[in-house]
Design an enzyme around this catalytic site. Sequence first.
Site, mmCIF file in Angstrom:
data_model
loop_
_atom_site.group_PDB
_atom_site.id
_atom_site.type_symbol
_atom_site.label_atom_id
_atom_site.label_comp_id
_atom_site.label_asym_id
_atom_site.label_seq_id
_atom_site.Cartn_x
_atom_site.Cartn_y
_atom_site.Cartn_z
ATOM 1 N N GLU A 1 0.820 -1.328 -0.007
ATOM 2 C CA GLU A 1 0.117 -0.016 0.078
ATOM 3 C C GLU A 1 0.910 1.357 -0.038
ATOM 4 O OE1 GLU A 1 -2.948 -0.366 -0.775
ATOM 5 O OE2 GLU A 1 -3.723 -2.372 0.213
ATOM 6 N N HIS B 1 -2.845 2.461 8.371
ATOM 7 C CA HIS B 1 -3.886 1.449 7.641
ATOM 8 C C HIS B 1 -3.958 0.071 8.606
ATOM 9 C CE1 HIS B 1 -6.247 -0.914 5.045
ATOM 10 N NE2 HIS B 1 -5.104 -1.552 5.133
ATOM 11 N N HIS C 1 -7.139 -2.932 9.757
ATOM 12 C CA HIS C 1 -8.424 -3.797 9.550
ATOM 13 C C HIS C 1 -9.345 -3.891 10.949
ATOM 14 C CE1 HIS C 1 -5.787 -5.916 6.264
ATOM 15 N NE2 HIS C 1 -6.018 -4.768 6.132
ATOM 16 N N GLU D 1 -17.321 12.222 22.569
ATOM 17 C CA GLU D 1 -16.189 12.672 22.340
ATOM 18 C C GLU D 1 -15.635 12.507 20.692
ATOM 19 O OE1 GLU D 1 -12.747 12.513 25.148
ATOM 20 O OE2 GLU D 1 -14.167 13.418 26.321
ATOM 21 N N HIS E 1 -13.004 -3.487 3.765
ATOM 22 C CA HIS E 1 -11.392 -3.661 3.896
ATOM 23 C C HIS E 1 -10.909 -3.131 5.312
ATOM 24 C CE1 HIS E 1 -7.161 -3.934 1.966
ATOM 25 N NE2 HIS E 1 -7.150 -3.640 3.405
#
Length: 270
Positions: A116, A139, A141, A169, A210
Site C-alpha cells: 500500500e 492503515h 483492519h 467525544e 477492508h
Amino acid sequence: MKDILTAPWMVEMIRTATNMYAHGWDERNGGNISLLLDEADVAEYLDLNNVLRTIPTGFEAPALEGKYFLVTGTGKYFKNVQYAPEVNLGLVRLTDNGMKAELLWGYEDGGKFTSEFPAHMMSHVARLTVDPANRVVMHCHPANLLAMTYVHTLDERAFTRTLWQMCTECIVVFPDGVNVLPWMLCGTNEIGAATAEKMETARLVIWAQHGIYGAGKDLDETFGLIETAEKAAEIYMKIAHLPRVNTITDEQMHLLEQRFGVKGRDGYLD
Ligand code: 2HA
Ligand code: ZN
C-alpha cells in the site's frame, strides 16, 4: 553513529505496531504504517550516503523528493515487528520525483515496503498540503468499522453522523468526520490516488469491506484517532439491531463544538 534501535521514533514505531496487533487490528500481514522523518533525525543514526538498495515505487510524487520514511514491510506481520524490526521495517529516502526509494536501513531479508505504499505516499502529499505537521499515515483492519461497512450506508455524511452519535467525544476527536471509499482493489495506484483525494478533507478514510486509513502529526495521535472511530463503531454494532431510545442530538453536538473549540464538518450538523 548512535544505535538506530534506540531512536525515539523507532521505539515508538515498534510499540505502535505491537499495540495495533494487540488490539486485533492487524491480523497476519494486515495493516501498514509510514512515518515521515527529518533528515537530521536520520543522520544521527545512519550514514545518509550508504544506500543499500534502490527500489522502484511505480508512481510519481515530486512533493516527497528527498523525504525520509520509516515504513512497514510488504507481507510482514505486525506481530513480529518487535522481535525483528530490521526485517519487518525499512527506512527509505524518495528520489527521482518519488519514483525511486533508496533503502538506507531494514528489509534485511530482501523485502520491500508495504504493497500500500502508493496510498501511503499519496496520502502524505495530500495531508502535508492541508497540514505541514502531518507525519503519519496508518492503515489497519479494525473489526467493528469493517462490520459497519456491511450494514450501514456508505454515505459519508450519514456514516460520520452515526459515529459522532456513538460517543460524546467523537466530534471533538474527528470534527472533519470520516470519508468513505467503496470497495476497490487494494495495493494499486488507483486506490492510492482515491485515498489521497479523500485525505484532502478528512484524516480518516474508510475502505469499505477492508479497513481504515488514518493520518496525523504523530503515531500516538493517529492511533488515537482510529481507536476512537473504532470504539464508536463498536457501540454502533452493539446497538444497531435494537430500538434507539436515546441519542446525542445535533443541539448537543453544537454544545460540544463550543465547549471544545472545534467545528464539525460543514453541513454535517443540522
Ligand atoms: O498488506 O492491509 O491492504 C496489508 C494490507 C493491505
Ligand atoms: Zn489492508
